[in-house]
Motif scaffolding. Structure first.
Motif, PDB file in Angstrom:
ATOM      1  N   UNK A 120       0.681  -1.282   0.045  1.00 11.92           N
ATOM      2  CA  UNK A 120      -0.147   0.043  -0.018  1.00 11.92           C
ATOM      3  C   UNK A 120       0.779   1.278   0.134  1.00 11.92           C
ATOM      4  N   UNK A 121       0.359   2.133  -0.812  1.00  6.24           N
ATOM      5  CA  UNK A 121       1.314   3.293  -0.951  1.00  6.24           C
ATOM      6  C   UNK A 121       1.197   4.347   0.317  1.00  6.24           C
ATOM      7  N   UNK A 122       2.176   4.988   0.732  1.00  5.43           N
ATOM      8  CA  UNK A 122       2.310   5.666   1.760  1.00  5.43           C
ATOM      9  C   UNK A 122       1.670   7.145   1.493  1.00  5.43           C
ATOM     10  N   UNK A 123       0.670   7.710   2.064  1.00  6.80           N
ATOM     11  CA  UNK A 123       0.267   8.873   1.730  1.00  6.80           C
ATOM     12  C   UNK A 123       0.206   9.904   3.065  1.00  6.80           C
ATOM     13  N   UNK A 124       0.781  10.790   2.455  1.00  5.86           N
ATOM     14  CA  UNK A 124       0.978  11.960   3.692  1.00  5.86           C
ATOM     15  C   UNK A 124       0.547  13.343   3.198  1.00  5.86           C
ATOM     16  N   UNK A 125       0.280  14.232   3.892  1.00  3.25           N
ATOM     17  CA  UNK A 125      -0.315  15.606   3.522  1.00  3.25           C
ATOM     18  C   UNK A 125       0.808  16.329   2.580  1.00  3.25           C
ATOM     19  N   UNK A 126       0.404  17.300   1.966  1.00  4.70           N
ATOM     20  CA  UNK A 126       1.403  17.889   0.770  1.00  4.70           C
ATOM     21  C   UNK A 126       2.311  18.679   1.666  1.00  4.70           C
ATOM     22  N   UNK A 184      -7.031  19.601  11.125  1.00  4.77           N
ATOM     23  CA  UNK A 184      -7.041  20.650  10.473  1.00  4.77           C
ATOM     24  C   UNK A 184      -6.056  20.577   9.272  1.00  4.77           C
ATOM     25  N   UNK A 185      -5.091  19.514   9.558  1.00  5.09           N
ATOM     26  CA  UNK A 185      -3.672  19.513   8.397  1.00  5.09           C
ATOM     27  C   UNK A 185      -4.165  18.238   7.356  1.00  5.09           C
ATOM     28  N   UNK A 186      -5.293  17.738   7.566  1.00  2.00           N
ATOM     29  CA  UNK A 186      -5.657  16.647   6.635  1.00  2.00           C
ATOM     30  C   UNK A 186      -5.953  16.959   5.352  1.00  2.00           C
ATOM     31  N   UNK A 187      -5.621  16.226   4.309  1.00  2.17           N
ATOM     32  CA  UNK A 187      -6.167  16.794   2.824  1.00  2.17           C
ATOM     33  C   UNK A 187      -6.909  15.713   2.386  1.00  2.17           C
ATOM     34  N   UNK A 188      -8.353  15.717   2.416  1.00  2.00           N
ATOM     35  CA  UNK A 188      -9.075  14.411   2.021  1.00  2.00           C
ATOM     36  C   UNK A 188      -9.026  13.932   0.808  1.00  2.00           C
ATOM     37  N   UNK A 189      -8.807  15.041  -0.323  1.00  2.00           N
ATOM     38  CA  UNK A 189      -8.659  14.751  -1.617  1.00  2.00           C
ATOM     39  C   UNK A 189      -7.459  13.637  -1.685  1.00  2.00           C
ATOM     40  N   UNK A 190      -6.458  13.654  -1.014  1.00  2.00           N
ATOM     41  CA  UNK A 190      -5.493  12.956  -1.238  1.00  2.00           C
ATOM     42  C   UNK A 190      -5.446  11.446  -0.825  1.00  2.00           C
ATOM     43  N   UNK A 191      -6.623  11.158  -0.346  1.00  2.00           N
ATOM     44  CA  UNK A 191      -6.902   9.785   0.481  1.00  2.00           C
ATOM     45  C   UNK A 191      -6.428   9.167   1.545  1.00  2.00           C
TER      46      UNK A 191
END
Length: 216
Positions: free
Chosen positions: A1-7, A141-148
């Protein structure tokens, strides 16, 4: 699974906000200072490890709970997000306008083994409902929902916060042997700390609320 982090932008803002909060002493820092003054720097470092081990438990709970909330309703997640920003502002206002609070942390503590110091720090932070509420208010507050992968993003932010907390609180433990006792008993310092921490919380809440309007 890819690691997804905020921008990078969100992550940078998070680090700045986290550091601003961490450098303002709270009950956990005062506890670490008290232990450091009573038993030395090593005792402070052990207490620091115990406190932030419990922080990871709160991070995991926030990650799973907020991820489940988003899965059930994006609107509900947004409500929690903005309610969290309001909660941070409320903390700041209460800090500024409440009566001067002098945490009851006695440096004349009985010596404890390192195992007991770790356990006490862990339990104190684990059973603190304010810590759980703080992470539910702060991390979204720092989560970017669009990134999954919201849970993964929250977990990453929480781990970063924990690591920063270990370092910053470790610095307090290191310095407590010479400055901790004087700072803890300084009324001028406590007044200064109250106003600074209040402004930090209010600024964070306002920034998070407006930043959320542009975050996709």
């Amino acid at each position: 699974m890819d690691i997804v982090i905020p921008s990078a932008g969100s992550l940078g803002l998070f680090v700045v906000a986290a550091l601003a909060l961490l450098v303002v002493p709270g009950p956990a820092v005062l506890y670490i200072v008290a232990r450091s003054v009573a038993q030395g720097r090593r005792a402070g470092f052990v207490s620091d490890l115990g406190i932030h081990s419990a922080t990871l438990v709160h991070v995991a709970a926030a990650s799973l709970g907020l991820s489940a909330l988003l899965a059930s309703s994006a609107i509900a997640f947004s409500i929690v997000k903005y309610a969290g920003a309001a909660y941070l502002i409320w903390i700041g206002l209460r800090k500024i306008f409440s009566r001067e609070d002098n945490p009851d942390v006695d440096v004349a503590l009985k010596p404890r083994s390192h195992a007991r110091l770790f356990r006490e720090g862990f339990v104190v932070n684990l059973l603190n409902p304010k810590t759980a509420l703080f992470f539910l208010a702060f991390l979204p507050q720092f989560v970017e929902v669009g990134r999954g992968h919201v849970a993964m993003q929250i977990a990453v932010l929480g781990i970063v916060f924990t690591l920063l907390g270990l370092v910053s609180d470790g610095c307090y433990a290191f310095a407590a042997g010479t400055l901790g006792d004087r700072l803890r008993h300084s009324r001028a310092y406590l007044r200064f700390e109250r106003y600074v921490s209040g402004v930090v919380f209010i600024g964070l809440g306002v920034t998070a609320a407006f930043a959320g309007n542009h975050r996709k």
